[in-house]
Write a protein that holds these residues in place. Structure first.
Motif, PDB file in Angstrom:
ATOM      1  N   ALA A   1      -8.369   8.871  14.466  1.00  0.00           N
ATOM      2  CA  ALA A   1      -8.267   8.375  12.941  1.00  0.00           C
ATOM      3  C   ALA A   1      -8.408   9.580  12.060  1.00  0.00           C
ATOM      4  O   ALA A   1      -9.086  10.536  12.235  1.00  0.00           O
ATOM      5  N   THR A   2      -7.626   9.716  10.983  1.00  0.00           N
ATOM      6  CA  THR A   2      -7.571  10.822  10.084  1.00  0.00           C
ATOM      7  C   THR A   2      -8.752  10.775   9.287  1.00  0.00           C
ATOM      8  O   THR A   2      -9.233   9.685   8.827  1.00  0.00           O
ATOM      9  N   GLU A   3      -9.260  11.814   8.672  1.00  0.00           N
ATOM     10  CA  GLU A   3     -10.426  11.733   7.552  1.00  0.00           C
ATOM     11  C   GLU A   3      -9.548  11.342   6.183  1.00  0.00           C
ATOM     12  O   GLU A   3      -8.474  11.568   6.034  1.00  0.00           O
ATOM     13  N   PRO A   4     -10.381  10.457   5.339  1.00  0.00           N
ATOM     14  CA  PRO A   4      -9.644  10.173   4.157  1.00  0.00           C
ATOM     15  C   PRO A   4      -9.223  11.419   3.579  1.00  0.00           C
ATOM     16  O   PRO A   4      -9.813  12.493   3.377  1.00  0.00           O
ATOM     17  N   VAL A   5      -8.042  11.349   3.148  1.00  0.00           N
ATOM     18  CA  VAL A   5      -7.387  12.342   2.374  1.00  0.00           C
ATOM     19  C   VAL A   5      -7.589  12.329   0.921  1.00  0.00           C
ATOM     20  O   VAL A   5      -6.848  12.434   0.220  1.00  0.00           O
ATOM     21  N   SER A   6      -9.179  11.999   0.576  1.00  0.00           N
ATOM     22  CA  SER A   6      -9.412  11.899  -0.662  1.00  0.00           C
ATOM     23  C   SER A   6      -8.469  10.923  -1.681  1.00  0.00           C
ATOM     24  O   SER A   6      -8.119  11.425  -2.659  1.00  0.00           O
ATOM     25  N   SER A   7      -7.960  10.265  -1.079  1.00  0.00           N
ATOM     26  CA  SER A   7      -7.112   9.003  -1.648  1.00  0.00           C
ATOM     27  C   SER A   7      -5.923   9.549  -2.157  1.00  0.00           C
ATOM     28  O   SER A   7      -5.651   9.178  -3.446  1.00  0.00           O
ATOM     29  N   VAL A   8      -5.150  10.235  -1.622  1.00  0.00           N
ATOM     30  CA  VAL A   8      -3.857  10.929  -2.124  1.00  0.00           C
ATOM     31  C   VAL A   8      -2.888   9.765  -2.124  1.00  0.00           C
ATOM     32  O   VAL A   8      -2.631   9.020  -1.082  1.00  0.00           O
ATOM     33  N   ASP A   9      -2.023   9.476  -3.300  1.00  0.00           N
ATOM     34  CA  ASP A   9      -0.997   8.745  -3.324  1.00  0.00           C
ATOM     35  C   ASP A   9       0.157   8.805  -2.371  1.00  0.00           C
ATOM     36  O   ASP A   9       0.497  10.220  -2.515  1.00  0.00           O
TER      37      ASP A   9
ATOM     38  N   ALA B   1       0.852  -1.288   0.211  1.00  0.00           N
ATOM     39  CA  ALA B   1      -0.073   0.175  -0.226  1.00  0.00           C
ATOM     40  C   ALA B   1       0.900   1.434  -0.005  1.00  0.00           C
ATOM     41  O   ALA B   1       0.365   2.286  -0.577  1.00  0.00           O
ATOM     42  N   THR B   2       2.023   1.343   0.577  1.00  0.00           N
ATOM     43  CA  THR B   2       2.762   2.360   0.579  1.00  0.00           C
ATOM     44  C   THR B   2       3.924   2.598  -0.123  1.00  0.00           C
ATOM     45  O   THR B   2       4.612   3.699  -0.502  1.00  0.00           O
ATOM     46  N   GLY B   3       4.592   1.536  -0.773  1.00  0.00           N
ATOM     47  CA  GLY B   3       5.593   1.232  -1.554  1.00  0.00           C
ATOM     48  C   GLY B   3       6.882   1.184  -0.616  1.00  0.00           C
ATOM     49  O   GLY B   3       7.925   1.322  -1.422  1.00  0.00           O
ATOM     50  N   ILE B   4       6.817   0.991   0.401  1.00  0.00           N
ATOM     51  CA  ILE B   4       7.841   0.984   1.489  1.00  0.00           C
ATOM     52  C   ILE B   4       8.353  -0.464   1.634  1.00  0.00           C
ATOM     53  O   ILE B   4       7.109  -1.451   1.680  1.00  0.00           O
ATOM     54  N   GLY B   5       9.654  -0.876   1.471  1.00  0.00           N
ATOM     55  CA  GLY B   5       9.948  -2.204   1.656  1.00  0.00           C
ATOM     56  C   GLY B   5       9.443  -2.899   3.006  1.00  0.00           C
ATOM     57  O   GLY B   5       9.476  -2.437   4.026  1.00  0.00           O
TER      58      GLY B   5
ATOM     59  N   ASP C   1       8.866  11.605   6.093  1.00  0.00           N
ATOM     60  CA  ASP C   1       8.214  11.501   4.770  1.00  0.00           C
ATOM     61  C   ASP C   1       7.479  10.103   4.958  1.00  0.00           C
ATOM     62  O   ASP C   1       6.895   9.807   4.614  1.00  0.00           O
ATOM     63  N   LYS C   2       8.146   9.162   5.519  1.00  0.00           N
ATOM     64  CA  LYS C   2       7.691   7.514   5.520  1.00  0.00           C
ATOM     65  C   LYS C   2       6.842   7.580   6.664  1.00  0.00           C
ATOM     66  O   LYS C   2       5.566   6.889   6.425  1.00  0.00           O
ATOM     67  N   VAL C   3       6.813   8.287   7.573  1.00  0.00           N
ATOM     68  CA  VAL C   3       6.015   8.307   8.850  1.00  0.00           C
ATOM     69  C   VAL C   3       4.573   8.922   8.235  1.00  0.00           C
ATOM     70  O   VAL C   3       3.422   8.384   8.472  1.00  0.00           O
ATOM     71  N   VAL C   4       4.555   9.945   7.510  1.00  0.00           N
ATOM     72  CA  VAL C   4       3.372  10.500   6.751  1.00  0.00           C
ATOM     73  C   VAL C   4       2.914   9.595   5.842  1.00  0.00           C
ATOM     74  O   VAL C   4       1.686   9.285   5.697  1.00  0.00           O
ATOM     75  N   THR C   5       3.683   8.815   5.038  1.00  0.00           N
ATOM     76  CA  THR C   5       3.245   7.783   4.175  1.00  0.00           C
ATOM     77  C   THR C   5       2.401   6.502   4.887  1.00  0.00           C
ATOM     78  O   THR C   5       1.212   6.231   4.526  1.00  0.00           O
ATOM     79  N   LEU C   6       3.040   6.105   5.958  1.00  0.00           N
ATOM     80  CA  LEU C   6       2.429   5.095   6.762  1.00  0.00           C
ATOM     81  C   LEU C   6       1.103   5.576   7.464  1.00  0.00           C
ATOM     82  O   LEU C   6       0.147   4.799   7.438  1.00  0.00           O
ATOM     83  N   ALA C   7       1.297   6.930   7.930  1.00  0.00           N
ATOM     84  CA  ALA C   7       0.091   7.471   8.787  1.00  0.00           C
ATOM     85  C   ALA C   7      -1.112   7.358   7.669  1.00  0.00           C
ATOM     86  O   ALA C   7      -2.350   6.994   8.022  1.00  0.00           O
ATOM     87  N   THR C   8      -0.717   7.854   6.636  1.00  0.00           N
ATOM     88  CA  THR C   8      -1.925   7.972   5.320  1.00  0.00           C
ATOM     89  C   THR C   8      -2.533   6.580   5.210  1.00  0.00           C
ATOM     90  O   THR C   8      -3.931   6.563   5.141  1.00  0.00           O
ATOM     91  N   ALA C   9      -1.523   5.508   4.830  1.00  0.00           N
ATOM     92  CA  ALA C   9      -2.262   4.472   4.416  1.00  0.00           C
ATOM     93  C   ALA C   9      -2.976   3.547   5.856  1.00  0.00           C
ATOM     94  O   ALA C   9      -3.871   2.800   5.510  1.00  0.00           O
ATOM     95  N   LEU C  10      -2.644   3.866   7.108  1.00  0.00           N
ATOM     96  CA  LEU C  10      -3.231   3.440   8.284  1.00  0.00           C
ATOM     97  C   LEU C  10      -4.179   4.118   8.991  1.00  0.00           C
ATOM     98  O   LEU C  10      -4.883   3.953   9.792  1.00  0.00           O
ATOM     99  N   LYS C  11      -4.522   5.236   8.208  1.00  0.00           N
ATOM    100  CA  LYS C  11      -5.531   6.326   8.460  1.00  0.00           C
ATOM    101  C   LYS C  11      -5.513   6.679   9.983  1.00  0.00           C
ATOM    102  O   LYS C  11      -6.279   6.673  10.805  1.00  0.00           O
TER     103      LYS C  11
END
Length: 125
Positions: free
Chosen positions: A71-79, A25-29, A46-56
């Protein structure tokens, strides 16, 4: 176990995601995620932000700066890749990226029809 590792594990359980699913989901190894879960390392911002977005969840909570799970609101499915790129840009780069994005949006909104192209010049004999 570090607070980051504990919260990462908690967020993954709450999202019902395995490390393999999170990696996809994140592209992180997977190895990076494994090292974070074992408290060997802590992820960079930057990885924390990516993880947090994927995990809401909020990045601040994941890092231990907030005590309550929100929980964060869905970020309009930002990649997540776009978020990572944005974080790496300086102010001038962000301005250029926004300008380009606005052009792409306007181009998509434009009515479809014949596009004006450059006329080819006739070659002189």
């Amino acid at each position: 176990m570090s607070i980051f590792a504990e919260r990462l594990e908690t967020a993954m359980q709450h999202a019902q995601m395995t490390s393999a699913q999170l990696a996809k989901a994140t592209g992180i190894g997977r190895s990076s995620i494994s090292q974070w879960l074992s408290s060997k390392y802590v992820a960079k911002h930057d990885k924390v932000v990516t993880l947090a977005t994927a995990l809401k969840v909020e990045p601040e909570w994941l890092l231990g700066a907030k005590s309550s799970v929100t929980a964060t609101e869905p970020v309009s499915s930002v990649d997540p890749e776009l978020v990572t790129i944005w974080e790496q840009l300086d102010a001038a780069g962000r301005k250029k990226l926004l300008k380009k994005a606005h052009r792409l949006v306007e181009k998509d909104k434009a009515p479809t029809g014949k596009k004006k192209g450059k006329k080819k010049k006739k070659a002189k004999a």
